[in-house]
Structure formats: C-alpha cells, structure tokens
Design a protein around this motif. Structure first.
Motif, PDB file in Angstrom:
ATOM      1  N   ALA A  43       0.840  -1.207   0.000  1.00  0.00           N
ATOM      2  CA  ALA A  43       0.000   0.000   0.000  1.00  0.00           C
ATOM      3  C   ALA A  43       0.870   1.250   0.000  1.00  0.00           C
ATOM      4  O   ALA A  43       0.597   2.222  -0.717  1.00  0.00           O
ATOM      5  CB  ALA A  43      -0.932  -0.009   1.209  1.00  0.00           C
ATOM      6  N   LEU A  44       1.922   1.237   0.818  1.00  0.00           N
ATOM      7  CA  LEU A  44       2.809   2.399   0.858  1.00  0.00           C
ATOM      8  C   LEU A  44       3.538   2.567  -0.472  1.00  0.00           C
ATOM      9  O   LEU A  44       3.674   3.688  -0.982  1.00  0.00           O
ATOM     10  CB  LEU A  44       3.828   2.254   1.979  1.00  0.00           C
ATOM     11  N   ALA A  45       4.011   1.457  -1.047  1.00  0.00           N
ATOM     12  CA  ALA A  45       4.717   1.532  -2.330  1.00  0.00           C
ATOM     13  C   ALA A  45       3.834   2.141  -3.405  1.00  0.00           C
ATOM     14  O   ALA A  45       4.286   2.977  -4.204  1.00  0.00           O
ATOM     15  CB  ALA A  45       5.180   0.137  -2.744  1.00  0.00           C
ATOM     16  N   ARG A  46       2.576   1.755  -3.434  1.00  0.00           N
ATOM     17  CA  ARG A  46       1.659   2.314  -4.432  1.00  0.00           C
ATOM     18  C   ARG A  46       1.459   3.814  -4.220  1.00  0.00           C
ATOM     19  O   ARG A  46       1.355   4.586  -5.187  1.00  0.00           O
ATOM     20  CB  ARG A  46       0.320   1.575  -4.381  1.00  0.00           C
ATOM     21  N   LYS A  47       1.411   4.244  -2.979  1.00  0.00           N
ATOM     22  CA  LYS A  47       1.274   5.677  -2.688  1.00  0.00           C
ATOM     23  C   LYS A  47       2.505   6.452  -3.174  1.00  0.00           C
ATOM     24  O   LYS A  47       2.383   7.556  -3.722  1.00  0.00           O
ATOM     25  CB  LYS A  47       1.062   5.896  -1.189  1.00  0.00           C
ATOM     26  N   ILE A  48       3.671   5.887  -2.961  1.00  0.00           N
ATOM     27  CA  ILE A  48       4.904   6.565  -3.373  1.00  0.00           C
ATOM     28  C   ILE A  48       4.966   6.666  -4.890  1.00  0.00           C
ATOM     29  O   ILE A  48       5.312   7.723  -5.446  1.00  0.00           O
ATOM     30  CB  ILE A  48       6.138   5.830  -2.824  1.00  0.00           C
ATOM     31  N   VAL A  49       4.652   5.587  -5.576  1.00  0.00           N
ATOM     32  CA  VAL A  49       4.673   5.601  -7.046  1.00  0.00           C
ATOM     33  C   VAL A  49       3.674   6.629  -7.580  1.00  0.00           C
ATOM     34  O   VAL A  49       3.971   7.375  -8.525  1.00  0.00           O
ATOM     35  CB  VAL A  49       4.380   4.200  -7.604  1.00  0.00           C
ATOM     36  N   ALA A  50       2.499   6.687  -6.972  1.00  0.00           N
ATOM     37  CA  ALA A  50       1.487   7.656  -7.405  1.00  0.00           C
ATOM     38  C   ALA A  50       1.939   9.090  -7.132  1.00  0.00           C
ATOM     39  O   ALA A  50       1.594  10.008  -7.884  1.00  0.00           O
ATOM     40  CB  ALA A  50       0.169   7.382  -6.688  1.00  0.00           C
ATOM     41  N   ALA A  51       2.732   9.272  -6.079  1.00  0.00           N
ATOM     42  CA  ALA A  51       3.204  10.611  -5.724  1.00  0.00           C
ATOM     43  C   ALA A  51       4.301  11.097  -6.664  1.00  0.00           C
ATOM     44  O   ALA A  51       4.498  12.299  -6.828  1.00  0.00           O
ATOM     45  CB  ALA A  51       3.713  10.627  -4.292  1.00  0.00           C
ATOM     46  N   LYS A  52       5.029  10.171  -7.296  1.00  0.00           N
ATOM     47  CA  LYS A  52       6.139  10.530  -8.180  1.00  0.00           C
ATOM     48  C   LYS A  52       6.079   9.662  -9.439  1.00  0.00           C
ATOM     49  O   LYS A  52       6.971   8.870  -9.724  1.00  0.00           O
ATOM     50  CB  LYS A  52       7.455  10.307  -7.434  1.00  0.00           C
ATOM     51  N   PRO A  53       5.033   9.812 -10.256  1.00  0.00           N
ATOM     52  CA  PRO A  53       4.814   8.891 -11.377  1.00  0.00           C
ATOM     53  C   PRO A  53       5.853   8.988 -12.487  1.00  0.00           C
ATOM     54  O   PRO A  53       6.013   8.052 -13.266  1.00  0.00           O
ATOM     55  CB  PRO A  53       3.425   9.294 -11.886  1.00  0.00           C
ATOM     56  N   GLY A  54       6.576  10.107 -12.571  1.00  0.00           N
ATOM     57  CA  GLY A  54       7.534  10.272 -13.655  1.00  0.00           C
ATOM     58  C   GLY A  54       8.898   9.678 -13.394  1.00  0.00           C
ATOM     59  O   GLY A  54       9.762   9.727 -14.270  1.00  0.00           O
ATOM     60  N   ILE A  55       9.123   9.113 -12.222  1.00  0.00           N
ATOM     61  CA  ILE A  55      10.438   8.565 -11.869  1.00  0.00           C
ATOM     62  C   ILE A  55      10.397   7.047 -11.968  1.00  0.00           C
ATOM     63  O   ILE A  55       9.978   6.349 -11.042  1.00  0.00           O
ATOM     64  CB  ILE A  55      10.866   9.006 -10.451  1.00  0.00           C
ATOM     65  N   GLY A  56      10.839   6.524 -13.100  1.00  0.00           N
ATOM     66  CA  GLY A  56      10.777   5.086 -13.325  1.00  0.00           C
ATOM     67  C   GLY A  56      11.590   4.280 -12.335  1.00  0.00           C
ATOM     68  O   GLY A  56      11.250   3.125 -12.042  1.00  0.00           O
ATOM     69  N   ALA A  57      12.665   4.860 -11.807  1.00  0.00           N
ATOM     70  CA  ALA A  57      13.508   4.122 -10.865  1.00  0.00           C
ATOM     71  C   ALA A  57      12.749   3.740  -9.602  1.00  0.00           C
ATOM     72  O   ALA A  57      13.025   2.710  -8.991  1.00  0.00           O
ATOM     73  CB  ALA A  57      14.737   4.957 -10.493  1.00  0.00           C
ATOM     74  N   ILE A  58      11.774   4.564  -9.211  1.00  0.00           N
ATOM     75  CA  ILE A  58      10.990   4.254  -8.010  1.00  0.00           C
ATOM     76  C   ILE A  58      10.160   3.001  -8.235  1.00  0.00           C
ATOM     77  O   ILE A  58      10.178   2.063  -7.425  1.00  0.00           O
ATOM     78  CB  ILE A  58      10.113   5.447  -7.607  1.00  0.00           C
ATOM     79  N   ALA A  59       9.426   2.972  -9.347  1.00  0.00           N
ATOM     80  CA  ALA A  59       8.610   1.796  -9.651  1.00  0.00           C
ATOM     81  C   ALA A  59       9.486   0.565  -9.885  1.00  0.00           C
ATOM     82  O   ALA A  59       9.159  -0.535  -9.426  1.00  0.00           O
ATOM     83  CB  ALA A  59       7.734   2.066 -10.875  1.00  0.00           C
ATOM     84  N   GLY A  60      10.611   0.746 -10.579  1.00  0.00           N
ATOM     85  CA  GLY A  60      11.491  -0.384 -10.832  1.00  0.00           C
ATOM     86  C   GLY A  60      12.039  -0.979  -9.550  1.00  0.00           C
ATOM     87  O   GLY A  60      12.059  -2.202  -9.375  1.00  0.00           O
ATOM     88  N   ALA A  61      12.470  -0.109  -8.642  1.00  0.00           N
ATOM     89  CA  ALA A  61      13.051  -0.591  -7.386  1.00  0.00           C
ATOM     90  C   ALA A  61      12.002  -1.205  -6.474  1.00  0.00           C
ATOM     91  O   ALA A  61      12.214  -2.279  -5.894  1.00  0.00           O
ATOM     92  CB  ALA A  61      13.757   0.561  -6.676  1.00  0.00           C
TER      93      ALA A  61
END
Length: 267
Positions: A43-61
């Motif tokens: 749940a937290l990871a999804r919130k972070i990805v939604a907060a910074k959608p343009g940074i692919g490294a966040i979703a990848g990591a």
C-alpha cells in the motif's frame, strides 16, 4: 498510517533536486520502514509511485523489492542489495563511458548522479552544464564538478541549443526510459537533443536498469519533464551494456521482476 511514513511520502513527492536513483533509495527505505512498523508495504509503495509517477527508478526498485521480499527479513535483505546495486551500477556505467568521455568536451543537462559518476571517472577536457531552470540545479552540479578538479562552463538554458553545437558529446541522465527507447527527463531535454542531432553531436543516455519501464511512452503530466523520442538518442549505456535506443526493449524483456513489479504496483 504512521506520521513518519506520511512525511516520507510528502518529502519524496516534493523533491525536485535529486535524481531518480536517489529517490528510489529513499522509496526503498520507506517501504522497509513500513514493514518494520507493521504497515502494508505494498500500500505504501503504491502511494509513493502515485506521488512521483515520472520517476521510473521508483517503480522499478519497489516492484523488485516487493516481489523478492515476501517477509520483513527478505525485504531488508533485498533493500540492501538494491541500494548497493545502485552504487555499483553507476560505477559500471562510468567505466563503459570512460574512453568516450576522456579528453572530450561534454555537455550535460540537469544534474544526473549517474552522469556525475561518469564525468568524475573519465575527467573530460571540459564540461558544459546548463543552468537547468526552474530549480537551477545545473549551477550546483557545475560547482561540484569544478571542486572535484574538472574544467566547467555554465550556460543559460536559452543558450543551450547554440552551445551544444560546440561540444563533442551530449551526456544525459534519465528519469525514465520507456520500452521503445523514449526518454523522460528534465524539461528542455527534447529541444536540446534535437539541436544536437542537427549538429551531428552524439546523444548518449546514462541509465541504470532500475530506470527502465516496460510501458509504451506517454506525454508527461508534469511541466518539469519532457519526452524525447528514440530517434534523437544515439545510445543508451546501462550497467548491463550499451544499446541503441530502439533496442532497449531487449534488455527490458530479460530484466527479472521488471514487468511483474509494474503490474503489482498498479494493482
């Protein structure tokens, strides 16, 4: 949700000064902290990805972290591997770029940590840095390189397209690299690469594997970034080797957890 985790999300969302790999490290540490506090890491990871959608490294990591770390202990182990791997990736890219950058005049845009590692390793003849407004991180980037012993010039953004014709190579970092080789990066990257191509100046992107996205490109919703087509990029240099922009999908398809991680985070 714990106040500490809410603050972490807000800090990541508001950060416009650090690059994708640094933000990915922050995101990984936040998810590990969520597990430690008894919160739902996904749940937290999804919130972070939604907060910074343009940074692919966040979703990848985060995708890799959650798929490989099914227990809190595994999360910590995988987080440590990701953070260590981030440092090794930048060093490997620097080695691959070393011969090409040494004793050359190199232009950069924004303040990529991966590009910084490569420049410090190669010690080019001169580095031309754009100011990179509205944050102006190019000023600090130029100062840091100069303090490390490199010869640097700082050019205003409005002069960058004229300055690029005087250099040997345009070296860029990446926020996200899409499946077709399109680059999401600091605003004004697109016109700068276009000017470089007109002048036959090679455009090279230094990009860790974590910044690769298995998706088709889409126009960004944020003004701070723009989208550059693969036709304006000569090569992409990753810790797994060098690729033509149109061939980066080969690496994306063979990278463990990448597509599955993106799907998990989308729900």
């Amino acid at each position: 949700m714990h106040a500490e985790l809410t603050e972490r999300i807000e800090r990541i969302a508001a950060d416009d000064r650090h690059g994708g790999s640094w933000l990915a490290k922050e995101a990984v540490e936040a998810v590990v902290e969520a597990a430690r506090l008894g919160e739902d890491p996904l749940a937290l990871a999804r919130k972070i990805v939604a907060a910074k959608p343009g940074i692919g490294a966040i979703a990848g990591a985060l995708g890799r972290l959650l798929l490989a770390g099914r227990t809190p202990e595994q999360l910590i182990e995988e987080a440590n591997a990701l953070i260590t791997g981030r440092e090794r990736a930048a060093a490997a890219i620097a080695v691959l770029l070393s011969q090409e950058l040494t004793e050359r005049v190199v232009m950069t845009h924004s303040a990529s940590a991966t590009a910084r590692e490569a420049l410090l390793h190669a010690h080019p003849a001169r580095v031309v840095c754009t100011v990179s407004e509205p944050i102006g991180e190019g000023r600090t980037f130029s100062e840091e390189l100069a303090e490390a012993g490199l010869t640097t010039d700082l050019v205003a953004d409005e002069d960058a397209e004229h300055a690029v014709v005087t250099v040997d190579i345009l070296l860029l970092g990446a926020d996200t690299l899409f499946r077709d080789g399109s680059l999401l990066n600091k605003a004004k990257t697109n016109p700068l690469t276009k000017a470089a191509k007109r002048a036959d100046v090679p455009v090279v992107v230094a990009c860790e594997v974590l910044k690769l996205a298995p998706d088709d490109p889409h126009e960004p919703d944020e003004e701070r970034v723009d989208l550059t087509p693969p036709t304006q990029i000569d090569r992409i240099v990753t810790e797994e080797g060098e690729f033509a922009a149109g061939e980066i999908s080969v690496l994306i398809d063979r990278t463990p957890f990448l597509r599955e991680g993106y799907e998990l985070l989308r729900g």
